[in-house]
Design a protein around this motif. Structure first.
Motif, PDB file in Angstrom:
ATOM      1  N   CYS A  67       0.847  -1.194   0.000  1.00 46.80           N
ATOM      2  CA  CYS A  67       0.000   0.000   0.000  1.00 46.80           C
ATOM      3  C   CYS A  67       0.884   1.247   0.000  1.00 46.80           C
ATOM      4  N   PRO A  68       1.637   1.464  -1.070  1.00 46.12           N
ATOM      5  CA  PRO A  68       2.635   2.538  -1.069  1.00 46.12           C
ATOM      6  C   PRO A  68       2.076   3.942  -0.874  1.00 46.12           C
ATOM      7  N   SER A  69       0.841   4.188  -1.272  1.00 43.69           N
ATOM      8  CA  SER A  69       0.312   5.554  -1.230  1.00 43.69           C
ATOM      9  C   SER A  69      -0.503   5.854   0.025  1.00 43.69           C
ATOM     10  N   VAL A  70      -0.582   4.911   0.974  1.00 45.32           N
ATOM     11  CA  VAL A  70      -1.420   5.104   2.152  1.00 45.32           C
ATOM     12  C   VAL A  70      -0.924   6.299   2.970  1.00 45.32           C
ATOM     13  N   GLU A  71      -1.861   7.158   3.372  1.00 44.69           N
ATOM     14  CA  GLU A  71      -1.525   8.309   4.205  1.00 44.69           C
ATOM     15  C   GLU A  71      -1.828   8.041   5.672  1.00 44.69           C
ATOM     16  N   ARG A  72      -2.794   7.162   5.883  1.00 42.59           N
ATOM     17  CA  ARG A  72      -3.184   6.841   7.250  1.00 42.59           C
ATOM     18  C   ARG A  72      -3.902   5.502   7.264  1.00 42.59           C
ATOM     19  N   PHE A  73      -3.557   4.676   8.255  1.00 39.08           N
ATOM     20  CA  PHE A  73      -4.215   3.381   8.388  1.00 39.08           C
ATOM     21  C   PHE A  73      -5.510   3.519   9.180  1.00 39.08           C
ATOM     22  N   GLY A  74      -6.441   2.631   8.890  1.00 32.07           N
ATOM     23  CA  GLY A  74      -7.666   2.578   9.682  1.00 32.07           C
ATOM     24  C   GLY A  74      -7.442   1.793  10.955  1.00 32.07           C
TER      25      GLY A  74
END
Length: 444
Positions: free
Chosen positions: A87-94
């Motif tokens: 998930c290279p573009s993830v800004e924040r995890f849920g």
């Protein structure tokens, strides 16, 4: 109703460690893996890689990064034994997952795979930095190689790299030679020089550099040549393993099936080395190879079998231990000639290489040095690609001429002698005090 829920929650908290398919030192491949994706399409576009894990018995749990129910642990117990971040573009995890949670996950002995690309977010970069590598700070930079690129009719900017500069370690990438180059397209990274646990597994060529392929170079690139790592691994001191790369594409079905021809070479391979390289590397990451265990640590006098907690100087001792390596399905004897035992008190008094019987049993015999005190039998085994072994057993030693049977009698004889001297001292003191008082009275 309230009582029912209390009982239910309590039962789940107790049973949860047994319900989840967690890592076991006895069967290291019984593992559950959480795969976090920022796009569900990756599940199908990278299915060959995922299927190779499933065929080897791994239970993959796919979730989107924004799932509010994501959690690595519950009721103090980890739900997974490994984590894959595709998930290279993830800004924040849920959910409850963040950088700290992932680092704690690794610090607890669990494994991690990170695959980034040109869209790598600050979050992914931060996790990579915490693991000991630094991606190029330029967000538009990619690895470019005008000499070691892969010949392609569509890629004209030489960002599709064909690399065959592998780490020289059979335990990490397998004993079978990888004939075809590995395709890589993405961002490069450098190793933190302070972190000695990070290893380059796939390196760029001396002609490579990291820059924006769409613009001319105005300043010298910050990453150049073989200093650029394409794929790196970490084996932490707690034996947790990490894989980091700047190319999510190298895991894709397209790269797995693609033919490859390296620039300047007349040899064209029908299939790239990606599948073999990443499959073999995953076996190491998930402890299917290079995972050691030591059992049946023993010490005793030569010619005897019973272990003692107390030895004498100049006794002939024998030390033994059995060492096995996990093959992916069973424990097999580990055969090598570089395991040593230390006879240790403040520093090694004896250092001996253990001989082995080719069946996993290692042993050595030696004479106890002419020094008495508390010693340790110590084995500190560290070898590239293998989990470390740290074994110690403490024993006491005494001088060879002491008769332990008569120690109690000697102690009892010492007591009255001491009391006699004390009484004599008391008599002398009383006599001197009498003279002193008498002299004072006389002068008065």
């Amino acid at each position: 109703m309230g009582k029912f829920w209390v009982i239910f929650v309590a039962s789940i908290s107790i049973l949860l460690p047994f319900l989840c398919n967690s890592f076991s030192p006895e069967t290291p491949t019984d593992r559950r893996v959480l795969v976090l994706l920022d796009d569900l399409a990756v599940k199908s576009s990278h299915s060959s890689y995922f299927n190779s894990l499933k065929l080897r018995g791994f239970d993959l749990d796919f979730k989107l990064t924004d799932d509010p129910k994501i959690a690595l642990q519950r009721y103090g117990q980890y739900l997974y034994d490994a984590l894959i971040l595709f998930c290279p573009s993830v800004e924040r995890f849920g959910g409850s997952v963040d950088v700290a949670a992932i680092i704690n996950f690794v610090d607890s002995g669990h494994d991690l795979i990170i695959a980034a690309d040109v869209n790598a977010s600050d979050l992914i970069r931060e996790i990579a930095t915490e693991c000991g590598v630094d991606f190029d700070e330029d967000p538009s930079a990619m690895v470019i190689d005008h000499t070691g690129y892969a010949v392609s009719e569509t890629e004209g900017d030489h960002t599709l790299i064909a690399s065959d500069d592998f780490i020289k370690s059979d335990v990490i990438i397998g004993s079978k030679k990888i004939e075809a180059p590995v395709l890589f397209q993405g961002i490069g990274h450098s190793l933190n020089p302070v972190n000695s646990l990070v290893l380059k597994v796939l390196s760029a060529s001396p002609s490579a550099y990291s820059a924006n392929p769409l613009s001319k170079l105005s300043t010298p690139p910050s990453l150049t040549g073989s200093a650029i790592s394409l794929v790196s691994v970490v084996q932490a001191r707690n034996n947790a393993r990490i894989l980091i790369t700047g190319s999510l594409s190298m895991f894709s079905n397209r790269f797995f099936r693609s033919g490859v021809q390296k620039s300047g070479s007349s040899t064209k391979y029908e299939k790239s080395g990606n599948e073999q390289f990443l499959t073999e590397l995953s076996k190491w990451i998930f402890h299917e190879r290079g995972h050691l265990k030591a059992v049946n640590v023993k010490h005793h006098k030569v010619g005897e079998t019973d272990e003692s907690a107390l030895y004498r100087i100049n006794d002939e001792l024998e030390y033994s231990v059995e060492i096995y390596e996990w093959s992916g399905t069973s424990w097999e004897p580990y055969v090598t000639d570089d395991v040593q035992v230390q006879f240790y008190m403040m520093s090694p008094y004896v250092l001996k290489t253990l001989s082995n019987d080719k069946k996993g049993l290692y042993s050595a015999s030696f004479k106890v040095p002419d020094v008495y005190g508390v010693f340790q039998f110590k084995v500190e085994y560290q070898k590239l690609g293998y989990t470390s072994l740290s074994l110690s057993k403490q024993v006491s030693f005494q001088s060879g001429h002491i008769d332990t049977m008569n120690m109690k009698d000697s102690y009892q004889l010492l007591i009255p002698t001491t009391e006699l001297h004390f009484l004599r001292w008391q008599d002398s003191s009383s006599f001197l005090l009498f003279i002193y008082i008498t002299s004072k009275v006389w002068h008065v």
